[in-house]
Design an enzyme around this catalytic site. Structure first.
Site, mmCIF file in Angstrom:
data_model
loop_
_atom_site.group_PDB
_atom_site.id
_atom_site.type_symbol
_atom_site.label_atom_id
_atom_site.label_comp_id
_atom_site.label_asym_id
_atom_site.label_seq_id
_atom_site.Cartn_x
_atom_site.Cartn_y
_atom_site.Cartn_z
ATOM 1 N N CYS A 131 -78.200 55.597 47.430
ATOM 2 C CA CYS A 131 -76.812 55.458 47.887
ATOM 3 C C CYS A 131 -76.747 55.816 49.372
ATOM 4 O O CYS A 131 -76.604 56.990 49.730
ATOM 5 C CB CYS A 131 -75.876 56.341 47.067
ATOM 6 N N CYS A 134 -73.587 57.580 50.497
ATOM 7 C CA CYS A 134 -73.437 58.986 50.053
ATOM 8 C C CYS A 134 -74.348 59.910 50.855
ATOM 9 O O CYS A 134 -73.989 61.062 51.111
ATOM 10 C CB CYS A 134 -73.834 59.176 48.591
ATOM 11 N N ASP A 135 -75.543 59.444 51.197
ATOM 12 C CA ASP A 135 -76.570 60.354 51.710
ATOM 13 C C ASP A 135 -76.855 60.227 53.203
ATOM 14 O O ASP A 135 -77.591 61.042 53.760
ATOM 15 C CB ASP A 135 -77.879 60.141 50.927
#
Ligand code: NAP
Length: 308
Positions: A131, A134-135
């Site tokens: 992701c 997200c990261d």
């Protein structure tokens, strides 16, 4: 016994719950990951009525709406199995507890596809993630690779480029299938380098990721040094629970549904990324549309059965 149990806490599931609640059906909505794939969207610009909203905020709104009804029970739990029972269905959780419902809406979404490269699993969480949006924040000032050519990869590259030193967008073809909006966003970033018509054959590293190996040389080398690899090469529908009930799967591995979102098993409906509805177009808008249809179909199904 609930009138309906909705399995999945994403956009499709929460929308279905809003509808079944307003049809006055006793509704259970249950799943492991609150917000589903929706929480991974950094910026949502195509949810009508919101010009720009973060995925987690949008999903929080969905949850608040669905749980505002007295006849909705919300549970965060891992569903282990689904079985037919007494003309309805029984849901068993990981802790052994159970719930029963007359009908089901399967809104279990999908899981990110893995590349299958050597050492990919070994470096999962140590530089390999699934992701980018997200990261990316964890890779401030570092060099990263994003793999894929769809919305997830191209959006991911655009978001990563806001914080990373350098982003290599590695795609197996020379054109992107992503929305032109995101392709244009990436083009605006001068720290994104396109590595096209290349596949990653190996993830390199020792304790953590140090690079990727390519099937063809790029700028005179078959390796690229990076600190992070974001694998964004699509998703696989999470059909395992529905398959326990014998629901039919289509040739693209989604749950086969009709226009009413009914699966091949009477009383079982599906909505969202797991279903074959909406021409496989996985969006907040299509998930919500399918969730609303599934909610309506449960209502008419129970009316026809004379059980509500
Ligand atoms: P996707 O649209 O299926 O794209 C997957 C990409 O990965 C494709 O470019 C594909 O290449 C590539 N790929 C697949 N298998 C590969 C492999 N083994 N090795 C190398 N490359 C591989 O997946 P997605 O981008 O995750 O999007 C999934 C769905 O979510 C879509 O419906 C998308 O519209 C939606 N989505 C929407 C948003 C948004 O609206 N903001 C954001 C994210 C996702 P080819 O192009 O050659 O097939």
């Amino acid at each position: 016994m609930f009138d309906v149990a909705i399995i999945g806490l994403g956009a499709a599931g929460y929308t279905a719950a809003v509808y079944t609640a307003r049809y006055k059906l006793s509704t259970l909505i249950v799943g492991e990951d609150e917000g589903g794939m929706g929480v991974t969207a950094a910026e949502v610009g195509n949810w009508p009525g919101e010009i720009d909203i973060k995925g987690p905020d949008l999903m929080d709104n969905f949850k608040k709406h669905a749980t505002s009804f007295e006849n909705v029970t919300h549970k965060q739990a891992r569903v282990e199995s689904l079985k037919q029972k007494d003309g309805g269905f029984s849901i068993t959780y990981q802790n052994g507890e159970t719930d029963d419902a007359k009908t089901l809406i399967i809104a279990t979404g999908s899981n990110k596809r893995h590349l299958g490269a050597p050492d990919e699993e070994k470096f999962s969480g140590k530089g390999v993630t699934y992701c980018a949006t997200c990261d990316a924040f964890f890779y401030k000032g570092k060099d990263v690779a994003v793999l894929g050519g769809g919305d997830s990869a191209v959006e991911g590259a655009a978001i990563a480029a806001q914080v990373a030193n350098k982003v290599y967008l590695i795609h197996r073809r020379n054109e992107f299938r992503a929305e032109p909006f995101w392709v244009d966003e990436v083009k605006k970033k001068d720290n994104v380098e396109y590595v096209l018509e290349r596949n990653v054959t190996e993830i390199l590293g020792d304790e953590r990721v140090t690079g990727v190996k390519l099937d063809k040389e790029f700028n005179g080398s078959d390796t690229i040094n990076v600190d992070g690899v974001f694998i964004e090469i699509g998703s696989i529908p999470s059909t395992a629970l529905a398959e326990q009930l014998g629901c039919e799967i289509d040739e693209r591995k989604h749950l086969k549904v009709g226009a009413d979102m009914a699966t091949s098993v009477p009383g079982v409906f599906a909505a969202g990324d797991v279903s074959s509805g909406s021409n496989y177009f996985a969006q907040f808008a299509t998930a919500a549309g399918e969730g609303s249809i599934a909610g309506n179909s449960v209502f008419t199904f129970l009316q026809a059965e004379g059980s509500n």
